[in-house]
Scaffold this motif. Structure first.
Motif, short mmCIF file in Angstrom:
data_model
loop_
_atom_site.label_atom_id
_atom_site.label_comp_id
_atom_site.label_asym_id
_atom_site.label_seq_id
_atom_site.Cartn_x
_atom_site.Cartn_y
_atom_site.Cartn_z
N VAL A 1 1.32 -1.27 0.76
CA VAL A 1 0.12 -0.43 0.05
C VAL A 1 0.40 1.28 -0.08
CG1 VAL A 1 -1.72 -0.99 1.10
CG2 VAL A 1 0.02 0.10 2.48
N ARG A 2 0.07 2.06 -0.24
CA ARG A 2 1.02 3.35 0.20
C ARG A 2 0.87 4.53 1.19
NH1 ARG A 2 -0.61 9.44 -2.61
NH2 ARG A 2 -2.35 8.22 -3.28
N VAL A 3 1.78 4.08 2.26
CA VAL A 3 1.27 4.97 3.69
C VAL A 3 1.85 7.22 3.51
CG1 VAL A 3 1.99 4.29 5.75
CG2 VAL A 3 1.49 3.19 4.84
N ARG A 4 0.85 7.63 3.92
CA ARG A 4 1.33 8.97 3.93
C ARG A 4 1.69 8.97 5.96
NH1 ARG A 4 -2.68 12.72 1.70
NH2 ARG A 4 -1.46 11.59 -0.13
N MET A 5 2.14 9.71 6.15
CA MET A 5 2.43 9.68 7.33
C MET A 5 2.37 11.08 7.89
SD MET A 5 3.62 6.68 8.47
CE MET A 5 4.08 6.63 10.04
N TRP A 6 1.68 11.39 9.11
CA TRP A 6 1.23 12.58 10.20
C TRP A 6 2.16 13.78 9.83
CZ3 TRP A 6 2.83 8.67 12.70
CH2 TRP A 6 4.70 8.46 13.54
N ASP A 7 3.23 13.48 9.14
CA ASP A 7 4.08 14.66 8.93
C ASP A 7 4.32 14.80 7.10
OD1 ASP A 7 5.66 12.03 8.02
OD2 ASP A 7 7.70 12.83 8.90
N GLY A 8 3.43 14.27 6.69
CA GLY A 8 3.02 14.36 4.49
C GLY A 8 4.41 13.24 4.21
N SER A 9 5.28 12.82 5.28
CA SER A 9 6.13 11.72 4.48
C SER A 9 5.17 10.81 3.66
CB SER A 9 7.06 11.29 4.99
OG SER A 9 6.92 11.05 6.29
N GLU A 10 5.18 10.30 2.69
CA GLU A 10 4.82 9.07 1.54
C GLU A 10 6.30 7.73 1.74
OE1 GLU A 10 2.54 9.94 -1.24
OE2 GLU A 10 1.92 11.06 -0.15
N THR A 11 5.93 6.62 1.69
CA THR A 11 6.46 5.92 1.31
C THR A 11 5.51 4.49 0.48
OG1 THR A 11 7.87 3.45 1.87
CG2 THR A 11 6.75 4.60 3.16
#
Length: 455
Positions: free
Chosen positions: A30-40
């Motif tokens: 899946v694509r993950v977006r964290m609370w700080d806006g970073s994605e992986t």
């Protein structure tokens, strides 16, 4: 395809990525977006938004399915777009890539805690969502069973009236048509009529309906077929609803409602030979594994020789867990599902002769999808009624349930049995032909009642 970019190399997503991939046994599906806006993760996968450090804290305290579910329920994690489509895409990606999570060791746990410390996610256990069941006492004692049933079915009659159609049938429908205008309520009516035909219900016959729910079969059998019904439920809200419907429809001479445990059911008064038929529609899952032989013995004891018993019950695939931590904690605590063949063997072990098994798995996908559509379409009404967390519990439950039936991890079947006489005579028809004639060709309603009013 994974996300790359120099500007993203120091975000929370990148710090977590190696640990998550190690625990998953492969790249993120899946694509993950964290609370700080970073994605992986997979750029073309469903977007999972980890909105707060608290989501990681939940996973530290409750690793696996339960922690993820509670992070979603509380809004600490969000799946963008249609939840069911997102879950389906995730499972497809896991199968396609052959991901097999290794068993985490002590070193893995220390690394996880270290990463969480660096991200500021370590802390006290977050509060458990209010919708989680908190049962106490001996497993499947009468008091604990009553609490387990109450947790799910006494949520409120208003909630279920909003979710279900006019039949108030909270079980798998029987979809006999793809024609425009054929609605979920039609599938429920066709299911109820099919059950009545399989049980050979005729005017004056005595039916014991164990786990009657909101009375869909009880009311239908009495109103459409003139059957005398004893309806049994452990849920007080359900019993109150059925009694009100019996009074409103003038069925007091045909229906008796009992709010009691199945272990406390008496034989039909003045009917020493037992009931002519017994039905239990998606109640057997709540009985428990150790208690099921006694349950099947009750079914046998309650029906007269040559009488029929119909069990509609969910099952699990041979290698599927059935239920899971989320379902058992939030939806149906203490529920037990077994493969179909084991249930058939238990019924036969009680002295019943199994004469017909009909799988309805695909029918449940359509039934649950109809409930999901109602939940989303009336989201504000549901939220005003039960609150946002409970709505998210049900969204996850229905989306995951539909997918489990779709993938054959769960099934549902109608199992028709008969209690033969000592001579072996069963009184069964030579063919099934009479069960599957035009579902609309049903007997006329009782005087003064409309044919479509069954609930």
């Amino acid at each position: 395809m994974t996300l790359t970019g120099k500007q993203e190399t120091t975000g929370a997503a990148q710090r977590l990525e190696p640990l998550v991939e190690q625990l998953l046994g492969g790249p993120l599906p899946v694509r993950v977006r964290m609370w700080d806006g970073s994605e992986t993760g997979a750029a073309d996968g469903p977007l999972v938004h980890v909105r707060s450090r608290r989501a990681l804290r939940r996973l530290l305290w409750a690793p696996g399915e339960l922690g993820l579910a509670e992070a979603y329920i509380t809004g600490d994690v969000e799946v963008e777009g249609d939840l069911a489509a997102g879950l389906r895409a995730m499972r497809h990606a896991v199968r396609e890539r052959g991901l097999r999570p290794p068993r985490p060791g002590i070193g893995d746990r220390f690394r996880a805690v270290g990463t969480a410390l660096r991200l500021g996610a370590v802390g006290p256990r977050p509060p458990v969502p209010a919708a989680r069941a908190g049962l106490h006492g001996v497993l499947h004692s009468k008091s604990r069973d009553r609490a387990a049933i109450s947790h799910h079915y006494d949520l409120s009659n208003d909630f279920y009236a909003l979710l279900l159609d006019e039949t108030m049938a909270y079980s798998c429908g029987y979809w006999t048509s793809d024609a425009p205008g054929y609605e979920p309520v039609d599938a429920q009516h066709d299911k109820l009529e099919l059950i009545c035909r399989k049980l050979d219900l005729r005017p004056g016959a005595r039916l014991l309906d164990i786990g009657c729910g909101w009375g869909s079969l009880t009311l239908y059998a009495a109103q459409r077929h003139g059957v005398r019904v004893t309806a049994v439920t452990l849920a007080r809200e359900q019993a109150a609803h059925v009694r009100a419907q019996v009074a409103a429809r003038g069925l007091e001479d045909l229906v008796e409602v009992r709010c009691c445990d199945y272990r406390d059911i008496d034989r039909a008064p003045g009917h020493e030979g037992g009931y002519d038929a017994v039905s239990t529609i998606e109640m057997g899952e709540h009985v428990g594994d150790a208690e099921y032989p006694a349950f099947t013995a009750t079914l046998h004891a309650m029906v007269r020789p040559r009488g029929r018993v119909l069990v509609q019950q969910m099952s699990r695939g041979r290698d599927a867990p059935g239920g899971g931590a989320f379902i058992e904690s939030y939806i149906a605590p203490d529920m037990h599902m077994r493969p179909l063949g084991e249930t058939v063997a238990l019924l036969e072990g009680a002295g019943l002769e199994v004469r017909d098994v009909e799988g309805l798995r695909e029918h449940y996908v359509r039934t649950v999808d109809a409930w999901r559509e109602t939940l989303e379409r009336k989201q504000k009404e549901f939220t005003d009624l039960v609150g946002e967390e409970t709505v998210r519990v049900w969204r996850l439950y229905l989306a995951g349930g539909a997918l489990a039936f779709e993938e054959h991890r769960m099934g549902v079947d109608q199992i028709l049995s008969v209690r033969p006489e000592e001579t072996g005579t069963a009184g069964m028809p030579a063919t099934r032909r009479g069960w599957y004639t035009d579902p609309a060709a049903v007997p006329p309603a009782r005087d003064g009642m409309t044919a479509g009013a069954a609930g």
